[in-house]
Design a protein around this motif. Structure first.
Motif, short mmCIF file in Angstrom:
data_model
loop_
_atom_site.label_atom_id
_atom_site.label_comp_id
_atom_site.label_asym_id
_atom_site.label_seq_id
_atom_site.Cartn_x
_atom_site.Cartn_y
_atom_site.Cartn_z
N VAL A 111 -58.27 31.51 -55.19
CA VAL A 111 -59.30 32.06 -56.08
C VAL A 111 -59.70 31.05 -57.15
O VAL A 111 -60.89 30.85 -57.44
CB VAL A 111 -58.81 33.37 -56.72
CG1 VAL A 111 -59.80 33.87 -57.76
CG2 VAL A 111 -58.59 34.44 -55.65
N ARG A 112 -58.70 30.36 -57.73
CA ARG A 112 -59.03 29.39 -58.78
C ARG A 112 -59.80 28.21 -58.20
O ARG A 112 -60.70 27.67 -58.86
CB ARG A 112 -57.75 28.92 -59.46
CG ARG A 112 -57.10 30.02 -60.30
CD ARG A 112 -55.89 29.53 -61.06
NE ARG A 112 -54.79 29.14 -60.18
CZ ARG A 112 -53.63 28.67 -60.60
NH1 ARG A 112 -53.42 28.50 -61.91
NH2 ARG A 112 -52.68 28.34 -59.75
N LEU A 113 -59.46 27.81 -56.98
CA LEU A 113 -60.20 26.73 -56.32
C LEU A 113 -61.67 27.10 -56.16
O LEU A 113 -62.57 26.30 -56.46
CB LEU A 113 -59.56 26.44 -54.96
CG LEU A 113 -60.31 25.51 -54.01
CD1 LEU A 113 -60.50 24.14 -54.63
CD2 LEU A 113 -59.55 25.39 -52.69
N ALA A 114 -61.93 28.33 -55.71
CA ALA A 114 -63.32 28.77 -55.51
C ALA A 114 -64.07 28.86 -56.84
O ALA A 114 -65.23 28.43 -56.96
CB ALA A 114 -63.33 30.12 -54.80
N GLY A 115 -63.42 29.40 -57.88
CA GLY A 115 -64.09 29.57 -59.16
C GLY A 115 -64.44 28.26 -59.84
O GLY A 115 -65.58 28.04 -60.26
N ILE A 116 -63.47 27.36 -59.93
CA ILE A 116 -63.73 26.10 -60.62
C ILE A 116 -64.68 25.23 -59.82
O ILE A 116 -65.48 24.47 -60.37
CB ILE A 116 -62.40 25.37 -60.91
CG1 ILE A 116 -62.50 24.56 -62.20
CG2 ILE A 116 -61.95 24.50 -59.78
CD1 ILE A 116 -62.53 25.38 -63.44
N VAL A 119 -68.27 26.05 -60.74
CA VAL A 119 -68.74 25.44 -61.97
C VAL A 119 -69.17 24.00 -61.71
O VAL A 119 -70.22 23.55 -62.19
CB VAL A 119 -67.65 25.49 -63.06
CG1 VAL A 119 -68.09 24.71 -64.30
CG2 VAL A 119 -67.35 26.93 -63.45
N ALA A 120 -68.34 23.26 -60.95
CA ALA A 120 -68.70 21.88 -60.62
C ALA A 120 -70.04 21.83 -59.89
O ALA A 120 -70.89 20.99 -60.20
CB ALA A 120 -67.59 21.25 -59.77
N HIS A 127 -77.37 23.06 -63.91
CA HIS A 127 -77.42 24.38 -64.54
C HIS A 127 -76.26 24.56 -65.51
O HIS A 127 -75.13 24.19 -65.21
CB HIS A 127 -77.38 25.48 -63.48
CG HIS A 127 -78.52 25.44 -62.51
ND1 HIS A 127 -79.84 25.57 -62.89
CD2 HIS A 127 -78.53 25.26 -61.15
CE1 HIS A 127 -80.62 25.48 -61.83
NE2 HIS A 127 -79.85 25.29 -60.75
N VAL A 128 -76.53 25.16 -66.67
CA VAL A 128 -75.49 25.55 -67.63
C VAL A 128 -75.75 27.00 -68.00
O VAL A 128 -76.74 27.31 -68.68
CB VAL A 128 -75.51 24.67 -68.90
CG1 VAL A 128 -74.48 25.18 -69.90
CG2 VAL A 128 -75.23 23.21 -68.55
N ALA A 196 -67.56 16.21 -63.44
CA ALA A 196 -66.41 15.53 -62.86
C ALA A 196 -65.06 16.23 -63.13
O ALA A 196 -64.24 16.37 -62.21
CB ALA A 196 -66.37 14.08 -63.34
N PRO A 197 -64.77 16.68 -64.37
CA PRO A 197 -63.46 17.32 -64.58
C PRO A 197 -63.28 18.59 -63.76
O PRO A 197 -62.17 18.89 -63.31
CB PRO A 197 -63.44 17.61 -66.09
CG PRO A 197 -64.86 17.55 -66.52
CD PRO A 197 -65.52 16.56 -65.63
N PHE A 198 -64.36 19.32 -63.53
CA PHE A 198 -64.25 20.55 -62.74
C PHE A 198 -64.05 20.24 -61.26
O PHE A 198 -63.29 20.92 -60.57
CB PHE A 198 -65.50 21.41 -62.96
CG PHE A 198 -65.72 21.78 -64.40
CD1 PHE A 198 -64.98 22.79 -65.00
CD2 PHE A 198 -66.64 21.09 -65.19
CE1 PHE A 198 -65.16 23.12 -66.33
CE2 PHE A 198 -66.83 21.42 -66.51
CZ PHE A 198 -66.09 22.43 -67.10
N ALA A 199 -64.70 19.18 -60.77
CA ALA A 199 -64.49 18.78 -59.38
C ALA A 199 -63.06 18.30 -59.16
O ALA A 199 -62.43 18.62 -58.14
CB ALA A 199 -65.49 17.68 -59.00
N CYS A 200 -62.53 17.53 -60.10
CA CYS A 200 -61.15 17.08 -59.99
C CYS A 200 -60.17 18.25 -60.07
O CYS A 200 -59.14 18.26 -59.37
CB CYS A 200 -60.85 16.05 -61.07
SG CYS A 200 -61.67 14.47 -60.81
N SER A 201 -60.47 19.24 -60.90
CA SER A 201 -59.62 20.43 -60.97
C SER A 201 -59.57 21.14 -59.63
O SER A 201 -58.51 21.60 -59.18
CB SER A 201 -60.13 21.39 -62.05
OG SER A 201 -59.96 20.84 -63.34
#
Length: 444
Positions: A111-116, A119-120, A127-128, A196-201
């Protein structure tokens, strides 16, 4: 009437058996933690998940702050990220005591993988949406609660009871090391490009998922007593709450930690605005937070030894006294090096207390209540942090960073006074006399 001998913070109650399948493992051969495949897989996978959360934690508010939104909205996004620790802890504790811990960790990673990842993708497309950031922050926080409680219960399946303090100290050190690396990396990646930080997460959550999938065997909850009907979830929540409520010193300590953690959320948010107001980049505030990670790492490694050499009463008094002395210095300086050093000191002591308190709580809690009592503890020490972030956002907006930090200092001084009154030497002597009298009544 016979009195009840209280279980104080300094005197653990009898511990349950701690073998992998509920048996006593006193005579089992101990594999060093460094060669225990199961522990290393869980340690690495959970470490990746913690690092993923650290990579994205500050960037959630960076997106709001550096896009020019109001300070209160930054506090609102931070509030959404922390709110699950208040709303989800108790029901999660009940469910973790009923479900296979390994399966819960797998679902949480998915679930966390899909959510973050969403955002990436949104930021890549330009979009923001504040509602999107708040929802994903809330979802990530929710499943982090489930993951954390499950991992705590799962540790007993991969290490013998004698190694539990060392394993928990390594887990806390891992979390602090993740904060050390994650905060500056998240800031640097955000400066490179905001997605980038969201993709790395997302990539780190994937690594965590693979590691947990490689663990051998199920990690079931304690067996339900034969012939007994399973009670409602609310009844089980009440049992965990009642157990904690009976421990007077423990519940007072939890209130103190809850309020101080709210202050820490305000400090972290204030540091971000201090950096922006003085013309510094996101990397600067990330380095200050990373200094806290250095202190936290060292403190976590020392926490296991501290609990063996000093009782929890002394640890509480020393902790709050030092925090009360250090925090005014943070309120009165804008020097990045000094802010980083003071924050490292505060974080180091906080990490030591976390390890000591976790070891104590797991030792005195019956195995069948580990999830529920753990959820109550997490609720108290972390759940109310959401209000710290929300309140700090508006306090910073209305009063400014320096005034807000002075308010935090005053509250921490009050907590230090309470800790000295409740856990100081005089209070310890009163508890000793009470235990003596209670023992005399029992002996009649």
């Amino acid at each position: 009437m016979p009195g009840r001998v209280p279980v104080t913070l300094a005197e653990p109650a009898a511990r349950p058996s701690g073998g992998k399948d509920g048996r006593d493992d006193e005579n089992q051969e101990e594999i060093p933690l460094g060669r225990n495949r199961q522990f290393l897989l869980m340690w690495a996978g959970s470490g990746a998940a913690v690092l993923a959360e650290r990579f994205s934690a500050a960037p959630f508010t960076f997106v709001v702050i550096y896009e020019g939104y109001a300070k209160g909205l930054a506090g609102l996004v931070a509030f959404a990220a922390l709110l699950p620790q208040l709303l989800v802890q108790l029901p999660a504790g009940v469910l973790v005591d009923r479900w296979d811990r390994r399966r819960v960790m797998i679902v949480a990673d998915l679930v966390r993988l899909a959510g973050i990842g969403s955002v990436a993708l949104a930021l890549v497309l330009g979009h923001v949406w504040l509602w999107h950031l708040a929802v994903v922050a809330f979802v990530q926080g929710t499943f982090t609660v489930f993951y954390t409680l499950s991992e705590r219960g799962a540790v007993r399946f991969v290490v013998p009871r004698k190694q539990l303090p060392s394993a928990l100290a390594r887990n806390e050190a891992r979390a602090r090391a993740a904060a050390l690396g994650g905060h500056p990396a998240g800031g640097a990646l955000y400066e490179l490009t905001r997605w980038a930080p969201f993709a790395c997460s997302a990539a780190l959550y994937l690594f965590s998922l693979i590691s947990i999938l490689l663990l051998r065997g199920p990690m079931p909850p304690p067996p339900h007593p034969a012939g007994k009907t399973r009670r409602s979830p609310w009844a089980e929540v009440r049992e965990g709450l009642a157990w904690v409520w009976r421990e007077r010193d423990l519940r007072i300590a939890l209130v103190l930690v809850a309020v101080s953690n709210m202050i820490f959320q305000g400090i972290i948010l204030a540091l971000q605005f201090i950096a922006k107001d003085t013309g510094r980049s996101p990397v600067s505030v990330s380095l200050i937070l990373a200094a806290g990670g250095v202190g936290g790492l060292l403190g976590a490694l020392a926490g296991g030894r501290w609990i063996q050499r000093a009782g929890m009463e002394r640890i509480m008094v020393v902790t709050y006294l030092v925090w009360a002395l250090v925090l005014p210095g943070m309120a009165l300086t804008r020097d990045a090096w000094l802010l980083g050093g003071l924050f490292a000191l505060m974080s180091g002591i906080g990490a030591s207390v976390t390890v000591a308190g976790t070891v104590h709580q797991m030792r005195v809690t019956p195995d069948r209540l580990q999830g529920r009592v753990g959820s109550v503890v997490f609720l108290m020490v972390s759940g109310f942090s959401a209000f710290g972030a929300l309140g700090a956002g508006y306090l910073l907006q209305e009063a400014g960073t320096r005034t807000a930090m002075l308010v935090f200092s005053a509250v921490m001084a009050g907590l230090a006074a309470v800790a000295a009154l409740v856990f100081g030497p005089r209070a310890g002597r009163r508890r000793s006399r009470g235990r003596h009298l209670a023992g005399g009544r029992h002996s009649r």
